[in-house]
Design an enzyme around this catalytic site. Structure first.
Site, PDB file in Angstrom:
ATOM      1  N   MET A  21       0.881  -0.788  -3.480  1.00  0.00           N
ATOM      2  CA  MET A  21      -0.005  -1.398  -4.480  1.00  0.00           C
ATOM      3  C   MET A  21      -1.039  -0.362  -4.935  1.00  0.00           C
ATOM      4  O   MET A  21      -2.092  -0.718  -5.458  1.00  0.00           O
ATOM      5  CB  MET A  21      -0.679  -2.636  -3.899  1.00  0.00           C
ATOM      6  CG  MET A  21       0.344  -3.715  -3.534  1.00  0.00           C
ATOM      7  SD  MET A  21      -0.300  -5.375  -3.604  1.00  0.00           S
ATOM      8  CE  MET A  21      -1.559  -5.299  -2.360  1.00  0.00           C
ATOM      9  N   HIS A  28       0.221   5.678   3.199  1.00  0.00           N
ATOM     10  CA  HIS A  28       1.310   5.781   2.215  1.00  0.00           C
ATOM     11  C   HIS A  28       1.954   7.167   2.283  1.00  0.00           C
ATOM     12  O   HIS A  28       3.164   7.311   2.117  1.00  0.00           O
ATOM     13  CB  HIS A  28       0.771   5.560   0.796  1.00  0.00           C
ATOM     14  CG  HIS A  28       0.129   4.232   0.579  1.00  0.00           C
ATOM     15  ND1 HIS A  28      -1.229   4.079   0.411  1.00  0.00           N
ATOM     16  CD2 HIS A  28       0.664   2.991   0.529  1.00  0.00           C
ATOM     17  CE1 HIS A  28      -1.507   2.801   0.237  1.00  0.00           C
ATOM     18  NE2 HIS A  28      -0.385   2.115   0.314  1.00  0.00           N
ATOM     19  N   ASP A 141       1.352  -3.608   8.542  1.00  0.00           N
ATOM     20  CA  ASP A 141       1.685  -4.943   8.033  1.00  0.00           C
ATOM     21  C   ASP A 141       2.944  -5.432   8.745  1.00  0.00           C
ATOM     22  O   ASP A 141       3.987  -5.643   8.138  1.00  0.00           O
ATOM     23  CB  ASP A 141       1.902  -4.879   6.516  1.00  0.00           C
ATOM     24  CG  ASP A 141       0.641  -4.453   5.792  1.00  0.00           C
ATOM     25  OD1 ASP A 141      -0.383  -5.145   5.938  1.00  0.00           O
ATOM     26  OD2 ASP A 141       0.654  -3.409   5.130  1.00  0.00           O
ATOM     27  N   ARG A 178      -8.091  -1.235   1.483  1.00  0.00           N
ATOM     28  CA  ARG A 178      -9.316  -2.051   1.479  1.00  0.00           C
ATOM     29  C   ARG A 178     -10.474  -1.358   2.206  1.00  0.00           C
ATOM     30  O   ARG A 178     -11.624  -1.735   2.018  1.00  0.00           O
ATOM     31  CB  ARG A 178      -9.043  -3.413   2.105  1.00  0.00           C
ATOM     32  CG  ARG A 178      -8.182  -4.307   1.231  1.00  0.00           C
ATOM     33  CD  ARG A 178      -8.037  -5.691   1.818  1.00  0.00           C
ATOM     34  NE  ARG A 178      -7.368  -6.595   0.899  1.00  0.00           N
ATOM     35  CZ  ARG A 178      -6.046  -6.755   0.808  1.00  0.00           C
ATOM     36  NH1 ARG A 178      -5.258  -6.052   1.602  1.00  0.00           N
ATOM     37  NH2 ARG A 178      -5.517  -7.596  -0.050  1.00  0.00           N
TER      38      ARG A 178
HETATM   39  O1  PAF Z   1       2.295  -3.642   1.455  1.00  0.00           O
HETATM   40  C1  PAF Z   1       2.071  -3.632   0.228  1.00  0.00           C
HETATM   41  O2  PAF Z   1       1.419  -2.732  -0.317  1.00  0.00           O
HETATM   42  C2  PAF Z   1       2.613  -4.782  -0.625  1.00  0.00           C
HETATM   43  O3  PAF Z   1       2.584  -5.980   0.052  1.00  0.00           O
HETATM   44  C3  PAF Z   1       4.010  -4.481  -1.200  1.00  0.00           C
HETATM   45  C4  PAF Z   1       5.044  -4.363  -0.094  1.00  0.00           C
HETATM   46  C5  PAF Z   1       3.988  -3.218  -2.033  1.00  0.00           C
HETATM   47  C6  PAF Z   1       4.449  -5.645  -2.100  1.00  0.00           C
HETATM   48  O4  PAF Z   1       3.578  -5.822  -3.174  1.00  0.00           O
END
Ligand code: PAF
Length: 273
Positions: A21, A28, A141, A178
């Site tokens: 996102m 990332h 997550d 966040r």
């Molecule tokens: O983990 C995230 O950033 C989001 O939940 C994802 C997997 C890109 C889906 O919008």
């Protein structure tokens, strides 16, 4: 995107997908590095998906900086970025969604109604658009990962899900987009979340098998920090996310807390006895 993918496939390349996102950080970065190592053509998606936000203000305040994110992808050797608008992703009324029952209703699902339906649906759409061989998700997550793995298994989606360990700041705080919204004081207090999870892990490793006892040990530590508001802290089965009474198999200790108006989640995996 289909033209890019067709050209890559024509050249015999394997495709790796890193769905994000945006507001990219080293968490990332780890997903992208893994994808870069394991596949030939890496696609990142940047889309702040409105359907997975249960609170409009969280969606509005979600950090966005596409220029910085594109430079980040470039540095990490990403081959293509898909950054659609909400109108492009949802051009008309949406009548179809993906719901993974069971796992989706616990913990995050309980406190963020509809969240996992939004996640599963957008991830299914991204899988269909990019048609990657492998897709990369972070363990921070963990419940999202379990939902996606179950969706892939149940719907026979032709993609391999790769789990990448949580990347942490030096003081233990799990990296998250966040985090940049924390005030300096809340940022100083935020590592208490991971410390509490580590305390729970320590209790299990030291032989405690009673989930309420483990949970209480972690909560006692967390409650010492009065600025942290606890939403949940649970010892759950690592596959189903159902709470356990006794730690007899693999578990996750998962928690969500608030610092000011910022909600943070984290978890640790503990191999059962
Ligand atoms: O983990 C995230 O950033 C989001 O939940 C994802 C997997 C890109 C889906 O919008």
């Amino acid at each position: 995107m289909r033209l890019f993918i067709a050209a890559a496939r024509e050249s015999g390349l394997t495709i790796g997908l890193v769905p994000t996102m945006g507001a990219l950080h080293e968490g990332h970065g780890a997903l992208m590095r893994c994808a870069r190592e394991e596949t030939d053509y890496v696609v990142a998606t940047i889309f702040v998906n409105p359907t997975q936000f249960d609170r409009p203000e969280d969606f509005q305040k979600y950090p966005r900086n596409i220029e910085t994110d594109l430079a980040f992808c470039d540095r990490l050797g990403v081959d293509a970025v898909l950054a659609p608008s909400a109108k492009e992703m949802y051009p008309g009324e949406v009548l179809t969604s993906v719901e993974v029952a069971g796992i989706s209703s616990r913990l995050e699902g309980e406190f963020r109604p509809g969240h996992f339906r939004g996640v599963a649906t957008v991830v299914a759409k991204l899988f269909n658009i990019v048609t990657a061989d492998r897709a990369y998700f972070g363990e921070k997550d963990a419940q999202q990962l379990a939902v996606i793995q179950k969706m892939v298994a149940d719907l026979n989606l032709p993609v391999t899900i790769v789990t990448v360990p949580t990347v942490r700041e030096a003081d233990g705080l799990a990296m998250s987009s966040r985090n940049q919204r924390l005030t300096p004081e809340d940022r100083r207090n935020a590592p208490a979340l991971y410390q509490a999870l580590c305390e729970a892990e320590r209790l299990i490793r030291n032989g405690s098998r009673s989930a309420p006892e483990v949970r209480q040990g972690a909560l006692t530590l967390l409650l010492r920090n009065p600025v942290i508001r606890i939403e949940y802290l649970e010892v759950v089965d690592s596959a189903t996310f159902q709470p356990v009474e006794m730690v007899t198999g693999d578990v996750r200790i998962a928690a969500a807390v608030w610092l000011g108006d910022v909600r943070l989640i984290d978890n640790v995996f503990v191999r059962g006895a």
